[in-house]
Motif scaffolding. Structure first.
Motif, mmCIF file in Angstrom:
data_model
loop_
_atom_site.group_PDB
_atom_site.id
_atom_site.type_symbol
_atom_site.label_atom_id
_atom_site.label_comp_id
_atom_site.label_asym_id
_atom_site.label_seq_id
_atom_site.Cartn_x
_atom_site.Cartn_y
_atom_site.Cartn_z
ATOM 1 N N LYS A 192 10.586 18.041 -5.032
ATOM 2 C CA LYS A 192 11.791 17.973 -4.840
ATOM 3 C C LYS A 192 12.359 16.884 -3.880
ATOM 4 O O LYS A 192 13.638 16.543 -3.670
ATOM 5 N N ARG A 193 11.287 16.067 -3.360
ATOM 6 C CA ARG A 193 11.709 14.841 -2.638
ATOM 7 C C ARG A 193 11.189 13.639 -3.396
ATOM 8 O O ARG A 193 11.010 12.644 -2.667
ATOM 9 N N ILE A 247 0.703 -1.062 -0.056
ATOM 10 C CA ILE A 247 0.017 -0.095 0.169
ATOM 11 C C ILE A 247 0.879 1.246 -0.158
ATOM 12 O O ILE A 247 0.585 2.309 -0.848
ATOM 13 N N PHE A 248 2.049 1.299 0.713
ATOM 14 C CA PHE A 248 2.839 2.244 0.736
ATOM 15 C C PHE A 248 3.695 2.530 -0.422
ATOM 16 O O PHE A 248 3.654 3.831 -0.839
ATOM 17 N N ILE A 249 4.021 1.462 -1.205
ATOM 18 C CA ILE A 249 4.592 1.558 -2.457
ATOM 19 C C ILE A 249 3.544 2.006 -3.607
ATOM 20 O O ILE A 249 4.012 2.839 -4.374
ATOM 21 N N MET A 250 2.449 1.781 -3.489
ATOM 22 C CA MET A 250 1.453 2.417 -4.196
ATOM 23 C C MET A 250 1.202 3.840 -4.176
ATOM 24 O O MET A 250 0.997 4.508 -5.091
ATOM 25 N N PHE A 251 1.227 4.168 -2.649
ATOM 26 C CA PHE A 251 0.919 5.641 -2.512
ATOM 27 C C PHE A 251 2.307 6.466 -2.998
ATOM 28 O O PHE A 251 1.955 7.543 -3.224
ATOM 29 N N CYS A 252 3.468 5.857 -2.822
ATOM 30 C CA CYS A 252 4.775 6.587 -3.320
ATOM 31 C C CYS A 252 4.349 6.541 -4.998
ATOM 32 O O CYS A 252 5.223 7.706 -5.372
ATOM 33 N N MET A 253 4.018 5.631 -5.546
ATOM 34 C CA MET A 253 3.865 5.954 -7.076
ATOM 35 C C MET A 253 2.900 6.989 -7.265
ATOM 36 O O MET A 253 2.958 7.823 -8.224
ATOM 37 N N GLY A 254 1.679 7.063 -6.646
ATOM 38 C CA GLY A 254 0.674 8.171 -6.666
ATOM 39 C C GLY A 254 1.143 9.484 -6.566
ATOM 40 O O GLY A 254 1.145 10.276 -7.020
ATOM 41 N N ILE A 255 2.061 9.677 -5.405
ATOM 42 C CA ILE A 255 2.712 10.824 -4.797
ATOM 43 C C ILE A 255 3.601 11.543 -5.895
ATOM 44 O O ILE A 255 4.135 12.651 -6.026
ATOM 45 N N ASP A 268 12.892 11.532 -5.188
ATOM 46 C CA ASP A 268 13.813 10.579 -5.200
ATOM 47 C C ASP A 268 13.799 9.699 -3.715
ATOM 48 O O ASP A 268 14.170 8.498 -3.649
ATOM 49 N N ILE A 269 13.172 10.548 -2.996
ATOM 50 C CA ILE A 269 13.198 9.775 -1.464
ATOM 51 C C ILE A 269 12.114 8.999 -1.594
ATOM 52 O O ILE A 269 12.066 7.676 -1.012
ATOM 53 N N PHE A 270 10.738 9.341 -2.277
ATOM 54 C CA PHE A 270 9.822 8.419 -2.362
ATOM 55 C C PHE A 270 10.426 6.993 -3.104
ATOM 56 O O PHE A 270 9.607 5.931 -2.741
ATOM 57 N N ALA A 271 11.059 7.356 -4.246
ATOM 58 C CA ALA A 271 11.432 6.170 -5.111
ATOM 59 C C ALA A 271 12.498 5.297 -4.060
ATOM 60 O O ALA A 271 12.315 4.081 -4.264
#
Length: 302
Positions: free
Chosen positions: A184-185, A39-47, A187-190
């Motif tokens: 600006k962030r 779920i967190f990975i999909m959130f990171c994709m969405g953001i 890369d952090i989500f990736a």
């Protein structure tokens, strides 16, 4: 620094998998974290997505439609025949079908960038297949293995809606309102996504540690064949439709690289821990093969 760590994802996945295979007790207690992590990975994709990303569908509808058709026809069909060819057990067949029936993986966008393919097109293809997978994946699974094992397609649909659609939507909304801060962030989500998927892979390896040695060779060969069929088939069929090399590379990467994390979660939730193993190993392998292919393509002129 963060980009270097992200690019080396296959290496981290292999190293952590070996650690978890040697010492499974380190991770088996975290089994309950698999779904929250995806779920967190999909959130990171969405953001990392913007509303404008969806407008690209209108600009290149034909190639996106072709990719989507290949994604949901070629990959599950290949998974079925490859599983039969290598005489995989029912549990592993289920896992292979799930890998074939899910959407394109977000790692395809990184590989598209490294291969000098069309990154914007890759992102759009991933978005489209991800949204369609909410409905398509459960019923493809039912079609291919419904005669072998019970497939709760309706329940799977609701799970994918919760695991994929809602976190992606929340991410898109947050990006829309806080874009300047989030941009600006990215890369952090990736990086956080990479850490999460590596941990999911490690948990599955740890859970199946006592079974891996007896099935490793046949399963690995099946996964390699499945991935190659997706990469090669995507490129050749796209070329046959008259698209240029850059577009063919993009389609090949998108078709050959699956959202195997979702396949792992669905396997764990609705089938068995062993059914999750193909998704875990595919997660490692498709990034290795994708990185090798990207390195080769990046040196060529389109």
């Amino acid at each position: 620094m963060i980009k270097s760590i992200t690019i080396l994802f296959p290496l981290w996945a292999v190293i952590f998998s070996i650690i978890c295979y040697i010492s499974p007790n380190l991770v088996v207690g975290f089994k309950s974290l698999i779904i929250p992590l995806l779920i967190f990975i999909m959130f990171c994709m969405g953001i990392t997505l913007k509303i404008d990303d969806f407008k690209r569908v209108l600009k290149k509808p034909n190639i996106i439609a072709l990719t989507t058709i290949l994604q949901f026809l070629l990959m599950p069909l290949a998974a079925y025949f490859v599983s039969k060819l290598f005489d995989l057990s029912t549990d592993l067949l289920v896992g292979m079908i799930l890998v074939g029936a899910v959407s394109g993986g977000t790692a395809s966008n990184v590989i598209a960038y490294l291969a000098k393919a069309d990154v914007a097109l890759s992102i759009t293809m991933t978005i489209v297949s991800t949204l369609l997978s909410i409905v398509v994946t459960p019923y493809l699974t039912l079609f291919y293995i419904g005669q072998t094992v019970p497939v709760p397609a309706g329940s799977m649909l609701l799970s994918i809606l919760k695991i994929v659609f809602i976190p992606v939507l929340i991410g898109i909304i947050l990006n829309h309102f806080f874009h300047k801060y989030i941009d600006k962030r990215q890369d952090i989500f990736a990086l956080l996504s990479i850490i999460s998927i590596v941990f999911i892979i490690g948990i599955i390896i740890g859970i199946n540690q006592n079974k891996i040695s007896s099935i490793a060779t046949s399963l690995m060969l099946a996964i390699i064949c499945h991935n190659i069929i997706g990469l090669f088939g995507g490129y050749v069929i796209c070329k046959a439709f008259g698209y240029n090399k850059k577009e063919c590379k993009t389609v090949a990467i998108e078709v050959g690289m699956q959202n195997s994390g979702l396949a792992v979660v669905l396997a764990m939730k609705y089938f068995s821990a062993l059914s999750a193993l193909p998704g875990a190993i595919f997660s490692i392998w498709h990034n290795i093969s994708g990185s090798i292919l990207a390195g080769y393509w990046s040196k060529q002129k389109d």
